[in-house]
Design a protein around this motif. Structure first.
Motif, PDB file in Angstrom:
ATOM      1  N   THR A  32       0.609  -1.302   0.013  1.00 33.56           N
ATOM      2  CA  THR A  32       0.046   0.079   0.256  1.00 33.56           C
ATOM      3  C   THR A  32       1.238   1.400  -0.282  1.00 33.56           C
ATOM      4  O   THR A  32      -0.399   2.147  -0.069  1.00 33.56           O
ATOM      5  CB  THR A  32      -1.020   0.107   0.748  1.00 33.56           C
ATOM      6  N   SER A  33       2.455   0.736   0.040  1.00 31.13           N
ATOM      7  CA  SER A  33       3.024   2.520   0.073  1.00 31.13           C
ATOM      8  C   SER A  33       4.243   1.670  -0.939  1.00 31.13           C
ATOM      9  O   SER A  33       4.769   0.571   0.082  1.00 31.13           O
ATOM     10  CB  SER A  33       3.423   3.054   1.872  1.00 31.13           C
ATOM     11  N   ALA A  34       5.243   2.495  -1.125  1.00 29.73           N
ATOM     12  CA  ALA A  34       6.362   2.503  -1.953  1.00 29.73           C
ATOM     13  C   ALA A  34       6.945   3.686  -1.706  1.00 29.73           C
ATOM     14  O   ALA A  34       7.207   4.823  -1.925  1.00 29.73           O
ATOM     15  CB  ALA A  34       6.271   2.655  -3.482  1.00 29.73           C
ATOM     16  N   ASN A  35       8.243   3.315  -0.912  1.00 30.34           N
ATOM     17  CA  ASN A  35       9.440   4.523  -0.354  1.00 30.34           C
ATOM     18  C   ASN A  35      10.406   3.730  -1.544  1.00 30.34           C
ATOM     19  O   ASN A  35      11.238   3.539  -2.243  1.00 30.34           O
ATOM     20  CB  ASN A  35       9.769   4.115   0.734  1.00 30.34           C
ATOM     21  N   ILE A  36      10.682   5.331  -2.602  1.00 29.57           N
ATOM     22  CA  ILE A  36      11.417   5.660  -3.630  1.00 29.57           C
ATOM     23  C   ILE A  36      12.615   6.456  -3.191  1.00 29.57           C
ATOM     24  O   ILE A  36      12.359   7.501  -2.539  1.00 29.57           O
ATOM     25  CB  ILE A  36      10.024   6.308  -5.020  1.00 29.57           C
ATOM     26  N   ALA A  37      13.527   5.501  -3.818  1.00 29.52           N
ATOM     27  CA  ALA A  37      14.581   5.901  -3.903  1.00 29.52           C
ATOM     28  C   ALA A  37      15.226   7.336  -4.748  1.00 29.52           C
ATOM     29  O   ALA A  37      14.240   7.210  -5.778  1.00 29.52           O
ATOM     30  CB  ALA A  37      15.914   5.146  -3.847  1.00 29.52           C
ATOM     31  N   VAL A  62       2.911   7.016  -2.241  1.00 30.78           N
ATOM     32  CA  VAL A  62       4.301   7.104  -3.068  1.00 30.78           C
ATOM     33  C   VAL A  62       4.714   8.301  -1.648  1.00 30.78           C
ATOM     34  O   VAL A  62       4.256   9.070  -1.110  1.00 30.78           O
ATOM     35  CB  VAL A  62       4.726   8.221  -4.249  1.00 30.78           C
ATOM     36  N   GLY A  63       6.155   8.226  -1.512  1.00 27.59           N
ATOM     37  CA  GLY A  63       7.008   8.180  -0.323  1.00 27.59           C
ATOM     38  C   GLY A  63       8.495   8.526  -1.362  1.00 27.59           C
ATOM     39  O   GLY A  63       9.301   7.674  -1.353  1.00 27.59           O
ATOM     40  N   ALA A  64       9.459   9.501  -0.334  1.00 27.21           N
ATOM     41  CA  ALA A  64      10.485   9.429  -0.601  1.00 27.21           C
ATOM     42  C   ALA A  64      10.805   8.857   0.701  1.00 27.21           C
ATOM     43  O   ALA A  64      10.940   8.847   1.373  1.00 27.21           O
ATOM     44  CB  ALA A  64      11.151  10.974  -0.694  1.00 27.21           C
ATOM     45  N   HIS A  65      12.812   8.059  -0.207  1.00 25.14           N
ATOM     46  CA  HIS A  65      13.578   7.406   0.759  1.00 25.14           C
ATOM     47  C   HIS A  65      14.732   8.278   0.579  1.00 25.14           C
ATOM     48  O   HIS A  65      14.993   6.998  -0.293  1.00 25.14           O
ATOM     49  CB  HIS A  65      12.881   5.745  -0.133  1.00 25.14           C
ATOM     50  N   PRO A  66      14.622   8.910   1.031  1.00 21.35           N
ATOM     51  CA  PRO A  66      16.654   9.419   1.327  1.00 21.35           C
ATOM     52  C   PRO A  66      17.507   9.314   1.694  1.00 21.35           C
ATOM     53  O   PRO A  66      17.149   7.942   3.401  1.00 21.35           O
ATOM     54  CB  PRO A  66      16.126  10.976   1.799  1.00 21.35           C
ATOM     55  N   GLY A  67      18.898   9.389   1.388  1.00 20.87           N
ATOM     56  CA  GLY A  67      19.696   8.152   2.348  1.00 20.87           C
ATOM     57  C   GLY A  67      20.757   8.787   2.437  1.00 20.87           C
ATOM     58  O   GLY A  67      21.229  10.023   1.892  1.00 20.87           O
ATOM     59  N   HIS A 110       4.519  10.226   1.879  1.00 19.48           N
ATOM     60  CA  HIS A 110       5.656  10.213   3.611  1.00 19.48           C
ATOM     61  C   HIS A 110       6.810  10.568   2.889  1.00 19.48           C
ATOM     62  O   HIS A 110       7.142  10.004   2.441  1.00 19.48           O
ATOM     63  CB  HIS A 110       5.099   8.454   4.272  1.00 19.48           C
ATOM     64  N   VAL A 111       8.059  10.421   3.961  1.00 20.66           N
ATOM     65  CA  VAL A 111       9.270  10.094   3.970  1.00 20.66           C
ATOM     66  C   VAL A 111       9.894   8.905   5.210  1.00 20.66           C
ATOM     67  O   VAL A 111       9.625   8.851   6.101  1.00 20.66           O
ATOM     68  CB  VAL A 111      10.099  11.584   4.342  1.00 20.66           C
ATOM     69  N   ASP A 141       2.777  18.311   6.547  1.00 23.00           N
ATOM     70  CA  ASP A 141       1.442  17.158   6.486  1.00 23.00           C
ATOM     71  C   ASP A 141       2.217  16.347   5.843  1.00 23.00           C
ATOM     72  O   ASP A 141       1.644  14.793   5.533  1.00 23.00           O
ATOM     73  CB  ASP A 141       0.300  17.722   5.096  1.00 23.00           C
ATOM     74  N   LEU A 142       3.579  15.780   5.492  1.00 20.07           N
ATOM     75  CA  LEU A 142       4.201  14.424   5.238  1.00 20.07           C
ATOM     76  C   LEU A 142       4.580  13.415   6.616  1.00 20.07           C
ATOM     77  O   LEU A 142       4.666  14.278   7.388  1.00 20.07           O
ATOM     78  CB  LEU A 142       5.928  14.383   4.433  1.00 20.07           C
ATOM     79  N   ILE A 143       4.168  12.234   6.309  1.00 22.54           N
ATOM     80  CA  ILE A 143       4.833  11.651   7.562  1.00 22.54           C
ATOM     81  C   ILE A 143       5.814  10.534   7.212  1.00 22.54           C
ATOM     82  O   ILE A 143       5.730  10.523   6.242  1.00 22.54           O
ATOM     83  CB  ILE A 143       3.295  10.058   7.219  1.00 22.54           C
ATOM     84  N   LEU A 144       5.916  10.948   8.855  1.00 20.86           N
ATOM     85  CA  LEU A 144       7.654  10.622   8.286  1.00 20.86           C
ATOM     86  C   LEU A 144       7.605   9.456   9.328  1.00 20.86           C
ATOM     87  O   LEU A 144       6.505   8.845  10.524  1.00 20.86           O
ATOM     88  CB  LEU A 144       8.511  11.422   9.817  1.00 20.86           C
TER      89      LEU A 144
END
Length: 262
Positions: A32-37, A62-67, A110-111, A141-144
């Protein structure tokens, strides 16, 4: 009796150039959620755009997947960045993915930090605060998303930022609630039945097994890794098993909003 509600997320878009990592197309129907690099640990502009479009096709959030900026180490090596550097790097990566969500007409929900950055922020409050600042300044508003019970989740709570505690179905836990080091035997759970068992243990009983006994664990979202061997089989078993057990698998914003009403 309510069997529980949970989001099911997966780290995706982690290919780069000619390298394909993870079975995104096979996994997307079950999550239900994708964390995208976002290009620092993995991903490139074309991979990011294609993964956003794939998620949109299946109605997946869709969420951001920062590294950490570490392509060679896949973001799983700690880099000694200052809090200011972490804040700037996270903000940069959120913005990079947002360019594609906006151009594709997809909401950014989300993030979730990746790898070594995720684990560092789970225990280091200064790093956690830096990630919270970057996320909040981009959008309050972004979910962490952070490890359940971690410093990152605590920092989000203090800042008034929407947050989600995360647990893992394909990773073993240490007695202190951290993830078992990937270099140690048994750190990865690649048996679909074992992954489902851990998922149900977390959702229905609020605990997870460790070598030293059961550990209390409450989570809003469950993660499976796209690069875990047999990830597609794990995703199928976990999603079908949760559905069969009466667990409601819902999008992350719905789960977080429901927690606020509880």
């Amino acid at each position: 009796m309510d069997a529980g509600v949970i989001d099911l997320n997966c780290d995706m878009g982690e290919g780069f150039g000619g390298w394909s990592i993870g079975a995104d197309a096979a996994l997307m129907p079950f999550v239900t959620s994708a964390n995208i690099a976002c290009g620092f640990h993995a991903g490139d502009p074309e991979v990011m755009r294609a993964t956003v479009e794939l998620a949109h096709r299946y109605g997946v959030g869709v969420g951001a997947h920062p590294g950490f900026p570490d392509l060679q180490g896949f973001g799983r090596r700690y880099l000694a960045l200052s809090p200011a550097e972490i804040e700037a790097a996270v903000c940069y990566q959120i913005g990079a993915l947002y360019a594609f969500t906006r151009s594709c007409g997809v909401a950014l929900t989300h993030v979730k930090p990746h790898g070594a950055l995720y684990n560092f922020a789970a225990r280091d409050r200064a790093a956690a605060d830096a990630i919270v600042r970057a996320t909040r300044r981009f959008s309050a508003d972004l979910i962490l998303v952070g490890l359940a019970g971690s410093a990152l989740v605590e920092a989000a709570v203090v800042a008034g930022l929407p947050r989600a505690g995360e647990a893992f179905v394909d990773r073993a836990y240490a007695p202190d609630g951290s993830l078992r080091d990937r270099r140690l035997p048994g750190a990865l759970i690649d048996d679909p039945a074992a992954a489902l068992n851990q998922a149900l243990e977390i959702v229905q009983h609020g605990q997870v097994s460790t070598p030293e006994g059961d550990l209390p664990l409450s989570a809003d979202t469950l993660c499976l890794h796209g690069d875990t061997p047999g990830a597609d089989r794990i995703a199928l078993a976990v999603r079908e098993g949760l559905d069969a057990a009466g667990v409601r698998v819902r999008a992350l914003p719905e789960v977080v909003a429901g927690r606020g009403r509880a």
